[in-house]
Each structure stands twice: as structure tokens, then as C-alpha cells.
Design a protein around this motif. Structure first.
Motif, PDB file in Angstrom:
ATOM      1  N   ALA A 179      -7.897   8.942   4.616  1.00  0.00           N
ATOM      2  CA  ALA A 179      -7.265   9.938   5.487  1.00  0.00           C
ATOM      3  C   ALA A 179      -7.711   9.692   6.920  1.00  0.00           C
ATOM      4  CB  ALA A 179      -7.664  11.348   5.045  1.00  0.00           C
ATOM      5  N   ASN A 180      -7.107  10.432   7.833  1.00  0.00           N
ATOM      6  CA  ASN A 180      -7.504  10.364   9.234  1.00  0.00           C
ATOM      7  C   ASN A 180      -8.798  11.154   9.405  1.00  0.00           C
ATOM      8  OD1 ASN A 180      -7.767  11.134  12.057  1.00  0.00           O
ATOM      9  ND2 ASN A 180      -5.731  10.292  12.324  1.00  0.00           N
ATOM     10  N   GLU A 181      -9.846  10.494   9.861  1.00  0.00           N
ATOM     11  CA  GLU A 181     -11.158  11.119  10.005  1.00  0.00           C
ATOM     12  C   GLU A 181     -11.133  12.308  10.969  1.00  0.00           C
ATOM     13  OE1 GLU A 181     -15.748   9.690  10.573  1.00  0.00           O
ATOM     14  OE2 GLU A 181     -14.205   8.517  11.560  1.00  0.00           O
ATOM     15  N   GLU A 182     -10.256  12.258  11.948  1.00  0.00           N
ATOM     16  CA  GLU A 182     -10.182  13.318  12.951  1.00  0.00           C
ATOM     17  C   GLU A 182      -8.923  14.162  12.804  1.00  0.00           C
ATOM     18  OE1 GLU A 182     -10.465  10.771  16.401  1.00  0.00           O
ATOM     19  OE2 GLU A 182     -12.606  11.198  16.576  1.00  0.00           O
ATOM     20  N   GLY A 183      -8.345  14.145  11.601  1.00  0.00           N
ATOM     21  CA  GLY A 183      -7.084  14.851  11.373  1.00  0.00           C
ATOM     22  C   GLY A 183      -7.131  16.330  11.717  1.00  0.00           C
ATOM     23  N   LYS A 184      -8.207  16.984  11.325  1.00  0.00           N
ATOM     24  CA  LYS A 184      -8.323  18.421  11.622  1.00  0.00           C
ATOM     25  C   LYS A 184      -8.525  18.647  13.119  1.00  0.00           C
ATOM     26  CE  LYS A 184     -10.165  19.616   7.150  1.00  0.00           C
ATOM     27  NZ  LYS A 184     -11.312  19.027   6.501  1.00  0.00           N
ATOM     28  N   LEU A 185      -9.369  17.818  13.734  1.00  0.00           N
ATOM     29  CA  LEU A 185      -9.600  17.951  15.171  1.00  0.00           C
ATOM     30  C   LEU A 185      -8.315  17.736  15.964  1.00  0.00           C
ATOM     31  CD1 LEU A 185     -12.957  15.987  15.553  1.00  0.00           C
ATOM     32  CD2 LEU A 185     -12.641  18.450  15.678  1.00  0.00           C
ATOM     33  N   ASN A 186      -7.481  16.830  15.478  1.00  0.00           N
ATOM     34  CA  ASN A 186      -6.218  16.521  16.154  1.00  0.00           C
ATOM     35  C   ASN A 186      -5.073  17.420  15.702  1.00  0.00           C
ATOM     36  OD1 ASN A 186      -7.451  14.476  17.600  1.00  0.00           O
ATOM     37  ND2 ASN A 186      -7.017  12.944  16.032  1.00  0.00           N
ATOM     38  N   ASP A 192      -0.909  17.988  10.458  1.00  0.00           N
ATOM     39  CA  ASP A 192      -0.422  18.853   9.379  1.00  0.00           C
ATOM     40  C   ASP A 192      -1.177  18.574   8.081  1.00  0.00           C
ATOM     41  OD1 ASP A 192       1.463  20.083  10.978  1.00  0.00           O
ATOM     42  OD2 ASP A 192       3.063  18.687  10.422  1.00  0.00           O
ATOM     43  N   PRO A 193      -1.375  19.611   7.275  1.00  0.00           N
ATOM     44  CA  PRO A 193      -2.030  19.417   5.974  1.00  0.00           C
ATOM     45  C   PRO A 193      -1.180  18.533   5.064  1.00  0.00           C
ATOM     46  CG  PRO A 193      -1.828  21.757   6.510  1.00  0.00           C
ATOM     47  CD  PRO A 193      -1.046  21.005   7.523  1.00  0.00           C
ATOM     48  N   SER A 194      -1.847  17.719   4.260  1.00  0.00           N
ATOM     49  CA  SER A 194      -1.135  16.914   3.272  1.00  0.00           C
ATOM     50  C   SER A 194      -1.560  17.269   1.860  1.00  0.00           C
ATOM     51  CB  SER A 194      -1.345  15.424   3.533  1.00  0.00           C
ATOM     52  OG  SER A 194      -2.713  15.129   3.647  1.00  0.00           O
ATOM     53  N   TYR A 196       0.868  -1.173   0.000  1.00  0.00           N
ATOM     54  CA  TYR A 196       0.000   0.000   0.000  1.00  0.00           C
ATOM     55  C   TYR A 196       0.901   1.218   0.000  1.00  0.00           C
ATOM     56  CZ  TYR A 196       0.949  -0.180   5.056  1.00  0.00           C
ATOM     57  OH  TYR A 196       1.555  -0.239   6.273  1.00  0.00           O
ATOM     58  N   ALA A 197       0.357   2.371  -0.346  1.00  0.00           N
ATOM     59  CA  ALA A 197       1.148   3.596  -0.406  1.00  0.00           C
ATOM     60  C   ALA A 197       0.668   4.575   0.655  1.00  0.00           C
ATOM     61  CB  ALA A 197       1.029   4.227  -1.795  1.00  0.00           C
ATOM     62  N   VAL A 198       1.621   5.315   1.232  1.00  0.00           N
ATOM     63  CA  VAL A 198       1.305   6.351   2.220  1.00  0.00           C
ATOM     64  C   VAL A 198       2.001   7.636   1.787  1.00  0.00           C
ATOM     65  CG1 VAL A 198       1.533   7.092   4.625  1.00  0.00           C
ATOM     66  CG2 VAL A 198       1.060   4.690   4.107  1.00  0.00           C
ATOM     67  N   TYR A 199       1.232   8.714   1.743  1.00  0.00           N
ATOM     68  CA  TYR A 199       1.765  10.035   1.407  1.00  0.00           C
ATOM     69  C   TYR A 199       1.774  10.885   2.670  1.00  0.00           C
ATOM     70  CZ  TYR A 199       2.139  14.647  -0.740  1.00  0.00           C
ATOM     71  OH  TYR A 199       2.540  15.905  -1.083  1.00  0.00           O
ATOM     72  N   GLU A 200       2.962  11.370   3.025  1.00  0.00           N
ATOM     73  CA  GLU A 200       3.100  12.191   4.235  1.00  0.00           C
ATOM     74  C   GLU A 200       4.306  13.094   4.085  1.00  0.00           C
ATOM     75  OE1 GLU A 200       2.947  11.620   9.052  1.00  0.00           O
ATOM     76  OE2 GLU A 200       3.633   9.945   7.856  1.00  0.00           O
ATOM     77  N   ASN A 201       4.147  14.360   4.510  1.00  0.00           N
ATOM     78  CA  ASN A 201       5.236  15.337   4.461  1.00  0.00           C
ATOM     79  C   ASN A 201       5.863  15.449   3.078  1.00  0.00           C
ATOM     80  OD1 ASN A 201       4.938  15.849   7.238  1.00  0.00           O
ATOM     81  ND2 ASN A 201       6.271  14.138   7.742  1.00  0.00           N
TER      82      ASN A 201
END
Length: 127
Positions: A52-59, A62-64, A4-9
Motif C-alpha cells: 500500500a501507499n505508506e503515506e496514504g492516510k497522510l495524503n 480514499d480507503p480501499s 502484478y495486480a492493483v486493487y483500486e476503487n
């Protein structure tokens, strides 16, 4: 192994696991998963899902990716993005070798975003 692929930073990484299950997916996005494939219509048409992380904004992750429609910002995807495949029955499947290139191409338009004096590389998506 199932890839699987993960995009971060600003980096797209290829990862693998014995099987791609909920635990693996939640670990990849560092929390609860949310399907965000509608922001990646070209990938979705090829059978590739984006998560994506469902609670990413709440937590305060960082924007991706910044999503624009008609030159207007409509969404900010935060935290790591996970990419897998799916079949006609909706099962999550590993990506294929060629998918890594397709995913990278979908994320290729990038800008530097400065948040709290910390520069970050984020993708710009046009819907």
C-alpha cells in the motif's frame, strides 16, 4: 511481461511491466510503498505480498480496505493496493495466472462507504 495486480476503487486490475522494480511498485500505489501482507494472511501463506501507499492516510487517499479483528476495526488501508509474489530470498516476483483469482477472492467481501457524499466500494477483511 511480468504481471502484478492493483486493487483500486473496488476493481482488481491486472497490469504488466518489463520488470517489477521499486519504480513500478511506487507508481502502482502512487507513492512510497509499505508491505501490508499481515492483513492478508491467506495470501501471504501462498507467497503473495500486498503493498500500500505508506503515506496514504497522510495524503488523504480514499480507503480501499477496512480490516477487522474480533469484530473491531483495526486498520484502514488507503489508496491503491498492489499484489506481487515473493520467493524464499524475499525477491519481488510477478503473480501467476491463478493468483489473480485468489487475490480477488481475498478482496471479495465489499461494502459501499460514503465519504463526503462520494460512494466508494471498499473491501472488508477479517483477520
Amino acid at each position: 511481461m511480468n504481471e502484478y495486480a492493483v486493487y483500486e476503487n473496488g476493481c482488481l486490475l491486472r497490469n504488466s511491466a518489463k520488470e517489477i522494480n521499486l519504480s513500478v511498485m511506487q507508481n502502482a500505489v502512487r507513492g512510497l510503498i509499505e508491505n501490508v501482507s499481515l492483513f492478508f494472511p491467506k495470501l501471504e501463506q501462498m507467497g503473495i505480498d500486498a503493498w500500500a501507499n505508506e503515506e496514504g492516510k497522510l495524503n488523504r487517499m480514499d480507503p480501499s480496505a477496512l480490516v477487522f479483528q474480533d469484530n473491531e476495526l483495526v486498520e484502514v488501508l488507503t489508496g491503491p493496493l498492489l499484489f506481487t509474489r515473493y520467493d524464499e530470498e524475499g525477491r519481488t516476483l510477478p503473480i501467476k495466472n491463478d493468483d489473480f483469482f485468489l487475490i480477488g477472492e481475498a478482496l471479495s467481501e465489499q461494502i459501499v462507504l460514503v465519504k463526503e457524499e462520494k460512494p466508494m466500494l471498499v473491501s472488508v477483511l477479517q483477520m
